[in-house]
Motif scaffolding. Structure first.
Motif, PDB file in Angstrom:
ATOM      1  N   LYS A 222       0.317  -1.713   2.184  1.00 19.99           N
ATOM      2  CA  LYS A 222       0.875  -0.428   1.756  1.00 19.99           C
ATOM      3  C   LYS A 222       1.266  -0.474   0.284  1.00 19.99           C
ATOM      4  CE  LYS A 222       2.507   1.741   6.006  1.00 19.99           C
ATOM      5  NZ  LYS A 222       3.649   2.400   6.695  1.00 19.99           N
ATOM      6  N   MET A 223       1.972  -1.501  -0.088  1.00 21.83           N
ATOM      7  CA  MET A 223       2.388  -1.609  -1.486  1.00 21.83           C
ATOM      8  C   MET A 223       1.171  -1.775  -2.396  1.00 21.83           C
ATOM      9  SD  MET A 223       5.031  -4.312  -3.302  1.00 21.83           S
ATOM     10  CE  MET A 223       6.439  -3.541  -2.487  1.00 21.83           C
ATOM     11  N   ALA A 224       0.207  -2.595  -1.950  1.00 21.50           N
ATOM     12  CA  ALA A 224      -0.976  -2.834  -2.765  1.00 21.50           C
ATOM     13  C   ALA A 224      -1.784  -1.551  -2.955  1.00 21.50           C
ATOM     14  CB  ALA A 224      -1.843  -3.908  -2.123  1.00 21.50           C
ATOM     15  N   LEU A 225      -1.971  -0.783  -1.882  1.00 24.30           N
ATOM     16  CA  LEU A 225      -2.729   0.462  -1.991  1.00 24.30           C
ATOM     17  C   LEU A 225      -2.010   1.484  -2.865  1.00 24.30           C
ATOM     18  CD1 LEU A 225      -4.133   0.999   1.612  1.00 24.30           C
ATOM     19  CD2 LEU A 225      -5.451   0.596  -0.467  1.00 24.30           C
ATOM     20  N   ALA A 226      -0.696   1.522  -2.759  1.00 18.78           N
ATOM     21  CA  ALA A 226       0.069   2.447  -3.593  1.00 18.78           C
ATOM     22  C   ALA A 226      -0.126   2.105  -5.071  1.00 18.78           C
ATOM     23  CB  ALA A 226       1.544   2.401  -3.216  1.00 18.78           C
ATOM     24  N   GLY A 227      -0.156   0.816  -5.388  1.00 19.27           N
ATOM     25  CA  GLY A 227      -0.366   0.399  -6.772  1.00 19.27           C
ATOM     26  C   GLY A 227      -1.750   0.746  -7.271  1.00 19.27           C
TER      27      GLY A 227
END
Length: 311
Positions: A222-227
């Motif tokens: 989730k964090m990676a995709l948001a970035g």
């Protein structure tokens, strides 16, 4: 101008996983490894990620009609010639240092820009994703005036990549009759160095490049995709990552032109870090790859000592 998110890195680094998850985001259309479309799809008529033969897939039929007034108008022999002439790793120094690229570079890039532009229009997406991975292709595409190029450089521990290249993986497109390419650990180590260094060079030539590590991506998708979405210019809503659950993702049908077998997965896709290499890659090979790739492993934040403790 077509905005293209190009996923780069050496194969077996997790680019297909990144592509599949990106394809679930609003305004994003994942195309698979477009670099292989000319042979595997136009010549061999292999299956699209949706399961249909390329020639019968409605999405790709519309893309071909818009881009070339029909795929039959594409001179595949010419594309193969241009690829050999400009899209090889050995051409990267020339592509990176030239004041102006040769006409053949622009001609080759135009084939891709036409596909990207048509896919934009057919899908209605703001961004298309090409997971071709090839560093030389990224260096070609940077010369196109019709492409807004942004690159996500996917890095995985070289020893994990080396172990993955030793495994025999059947290609579903051929009903198991063919297998994906295999490399020795020494060969994959050299390729890992060359391809990853090429993306570093691309960043120094003014192309927007964001590096991500496979291990961190899988640990917190989730964090990676948001970035990545922020880097690509995708505005995410509160529910746009709801396809991600604890340990798995729920995927819709995609239209990947080529790639590894994961592109056919629909529904639940388990998300877990693949560290089988730690115990399965023989110590001698692990040390070889670690020694060959040590400077860049260190630069990317990977530990050099990965010896398995005795039990």
């Amino acid at each position: 101008m077509a905005r293209v998110l190009f996923l780069g890195g050496l194969g077996r680094s997790g680019t297909t996983l990144v592509e599949r998850l990106l394809g679930e985001l609003p305004g994003v259309c994942a195309l698979g490894e477009v670099v292989h479309l000319w042979q595997r799809d136009l010549r061999d008529d292999e299956r699209c990620g949706c399961g249909a033969k390329f020639s019968t897939c409605g999405f790709w039929r519309r893309v071909g009609a818009l881009a070339f007034n029909g795929w039959h108008n594409v001179d595949v022999d010419r594309v193969h010639y241009l690829r050999a002439a400009v899209e090889r790793t050995r051409h990267i120094p020339r592509l990176a240092t030239a004041v102006e690229a040769p006409e053949e570079v622009h001609e080759y890039a135009e084939y891709y820009s036409r596909i990207y532009s048509a896919a934009h229009e057919v899908s209605g997406a703001r961004i298309v994703v090409d997971s071709s991975k090839h560093s030389a292709l990224a260096h070609v595409l940077r010369w196109s005036n019709d492409i807004d190029l942004r690159v996500v450089h996917v890095v995985r521990d070289a020893r994990g990549v080396a172990y993955s290249w030793t495994k025999s993986v059947a290609r579903p497109e051929t009903d198991g009759a063919e297998h994906m390419t295999r490399y020795s650990p020494g060969r994959s180590a050299l390729l890992w160095n060359a391809h990853n260094a090429a993306f570093g060079l691309l960043a120094r030539r003014g192309v927007a490049v964001r590096r991500i590590r496979y291990e961190e991506f899988v640990s917190d998708p989730k964090m990676a995709l948001a970035g990545i979405a922020e880097f690509a210019g995708v505005d995410l809503g509160a529910s746009d990552l709801d396809f991600l659950y604890d340990g798995y993702a729920d995927l819709k049908v995609g239209h990947s032109a080529a790639g590894n077998p994961m592109r056919f997965t629909v529904g639940r896709l388990t998300l877990r870090r693949d560290d089988a290499w730690v115990r399965s890659l023989p110590p001698r090979q692990r040390r070889l790859v670690g020694a060959v790739c040590a400077p860049m492993l260190r630069a990317y934040g990977y530990p050099l000592n990965t010896e398995v403790p005795s039990r």
